[in-house]
Design a protein around this motif. Sequence first.
Motif, short mmCIF file in Angstrom:
data_model
loop_
_atom_site.label_atom_id
_atom_site.label_comp_id
_atom_site.label_asym_id
_atom_site.label_seq_id
_atom_site.Cartn_x
_atom_site.Cartn_y
_atom_site.Cartn_z
N ARG A 106 -52.34 34.53 -40.95
CA ARG A 106 -52.38 35.88 -40.39
C ARG A 106 -52.62 35.88 -38.88
N SER A 107 -52.55 34.72 -38.26
CA SER A 107 -52.80 34.64 -36.83
C SER A 107 -51.60 35.05 -35.99
N TYR A 108 -50.45 35.25 -36.63
CA TYR A 108 -49.25 35.59 -35.86
C TYR A 108 -49.41 36.92 -35.13
N GLY A 109 -50.01 37.88 -35.81
CA GLY A 109 -50.24 39.18 -35.16
C GLY A 109 -51.12 39.08 -33.94
N ALA A 110 -52.12 38.19 -33.98
CA ALA A 110 -53.00 38.02 -32.83
C ALA A 110 -52.23 37.43 -31.64
N PHE A 111 -51.33 36.51 -31.90
CA PHE A 111 -50.53 35.94 -30.81
C PHE A 111 -49.56 36.98 -30.24
N VAL A 112 -49.02 37.84 -31.09
CA VAL A 112 -48.14 38.90 -30.60
C VAL A 112 -48.92 39.87 -29.70
N LYS A 113 -50.13 40.21 -30.11
CA LYS A 113 -50.95 41.09 -29.27
C LYS A 113 -51.31 40.40 -27.95
N LEU A 114 -51.58 39.10 -27.99
CA LEU A 114 -51.86 38.37 -26.76
C LEU A 114 -50.64 38.36 -25.84
N TYR A 118 -39.63 39.66 -15.99
CA TYR A 118 -38.92 38.47 -16.45
C TYR A 118 -39.87 37.28 -16.55
N ASP A 119 -40.75 37.14 -15.56
CA ASP A 119 -41.68 36.02 -15.56
C ASP A 119 -42.68 36.13 -16.70
N ALA A 120 -43.17 37.36 -16.96
CA ALA A 120 -44.14 37.55 -18.04
C ALA A 120 -43.49 37.40 -19.41
N LEU A 121 -42.22 37.80 -19.53
CA LEU A 121 -41.54 37.66 -20.82
C LEU A 121 -41.40 36.20 -21.22
N ARG A 122 -41.20 35.33 -20.25
CA ARG A 122 -41.08 33.92 -20.56
C ARG A 122 -42.38 33.38 -21.14
N LEU A 123 -43.51 33.72 -20.52
CA LEU A 123 -44.80 33.26 -21.05
C LEU A 123 -45.11 33.92 -22.38
N ALA A 124 -44.77 35.19 -22.53
CA ALA A 124 -45.03 35.88 -23.79
C ALA A 124 -44.22 35.26 -24.92
N THR A 125 -42.98 34.89 -24.66
CA THR A 125 -42.16 34.24 -25.69
C THR A 125 -42.75 32.90 -26.10
N LEU A 126 -43.24 32.15 -25.13
CA LEU A 126 -43.88 30.87 -25.44
C LEU A 126 -45.10 31.08 -26.34
N LEU A 127 -45.91 32.11 -26.07
CA LEU A 127 -47.08 32.39 -26.90
C LEU A 127 -46.67 32.80 -28.32
N VAL A 128 -45.61 33.59 -28.44
CA VAL A 128 -45.14 34.00 -29.77
C VAL A 128 -44.65 32.80 -30.56
N CYS A 129 -43.98 31.86 -29.91
CA CYS A 129 -43.52 30.65 -30.61
C CYS A 129 -44.69 29.80 -31.09
N VAL A 130 -45.72 29.68 -30.27
CA VAL A 130 -46.91 28.94 -30.69
C VAL A 130 -47.59 29.67 -31.86
N GLY A 131 -47.60 31.01 -31.81
CA GLY A 131 -48.15 31.77 -32.93
C GLY A 131 -47.36 31.56 -34.21
#
Length: 386
Positions: A78-86, A142-155
């Motif tokens: 259930r940690s995927y939602g936490a990574f999406v919020k992050l 654009y720069d923030a989307l790249r980091l956000a996508t990386l966090l979602v993949c780790v989640g």
Amino acid sequence: MASGTRPRGRAGAAGPAAPGVPASRRRGAPLHPGAWWLWALALGTAATRTTNPLLLALLVTVSAYVVATRRPNAPWARSYGAFVKLALAVLVVRLLFAVVLGSPVPGTRVIVHLPEVPLPDWAQGIRLGGRVTAEALAFALYDALRLATLLVCVGAANALANPSRLLKSLPGALYETGVAVVVALTFAPNLIADVQRLRAARRLRGRPDRGVRGLLQVGLPVLEGALERSVALAAAMDARGYGRSAEVPPAVRRTTAALTLGGLLGVCAGTYGLLTAEGGAYGLPVLLAGLAAALGGLWLGGRRSLRTRYRPDRWDPRAWLVAGSGAAVAALLALAAARDPAALHPGVVPLVAPTLPLWPAAAVLIGLVPAFVTPAPEDVPRKEPS
């Protein structure tokens, strides 16, 4: 009942499975957890090769679809939602910094003009307020989307890979570190479950569960339960011989430390070279040499471990397909970034609308392979009425 006969169940029900065959082998063994991590990290690597918001959104969609279809019903999943919020918080904070502190990207399309706070001479290059341009916001997005996508993949990796099974697959040299990491990862879900259980119990008794008073009255039992679990876990680890190691010669210990430390430094230097334009020539050789040295150090360090594995997870063809699909996405996007950088990095000065390049988008869709080649998560069996 006559001798030699076998009791039959309901009509049409299958007979008992052969003894000695694990349930995971009968229903289809779950995927090796390392394959999920390799797949997710490869998608994250692909996200670092582009700033195109359409491709990044497609990467997020691919990972979310795989998680939605293959995530098991477990607390650690259930940690995927936490990574999406992050990831959403990263977007908001990055845009807020671009609005308040400005951006080094020049722009002509002014959206709003905020009051600017005068700063002393020693703070040259920093401003508070002033013009907010569309080019600066697009660059920050654009720069923030790249980091956000990386966090979602780790989640996604955290939601799909069982941490306890991943611990079984670690090399012997990393076993103790892996145990500490797994305990830390499983502590938070248990803590959240305790809080929800105690708050529900207080609501059933008509007692307040919100505010400072409710928080204190819920927090103390949660802390007590966490301490009890810690003591029980420490006793179980001590009974199983956790921390014991075999004697190895001092030369082997020094060689292990040198190979591991040098290999990790090589991996860091090689990764930095691959992520920068100037280090493309030396990045891959240094990364491969660092990986070889680190693996040699881990192999030597595993000689100190006295543990054995019970029914280890096997790296089957499905694991190769899952890891290979992620690696294919990363490799194809890296190739696209080298051949057509304008498509994967849309310009912000002058500001142009991003377009979706066809073959890089098709390459991202290869990441959907795990949704079709891996077994579906098993439902929790319900008890039949007697």
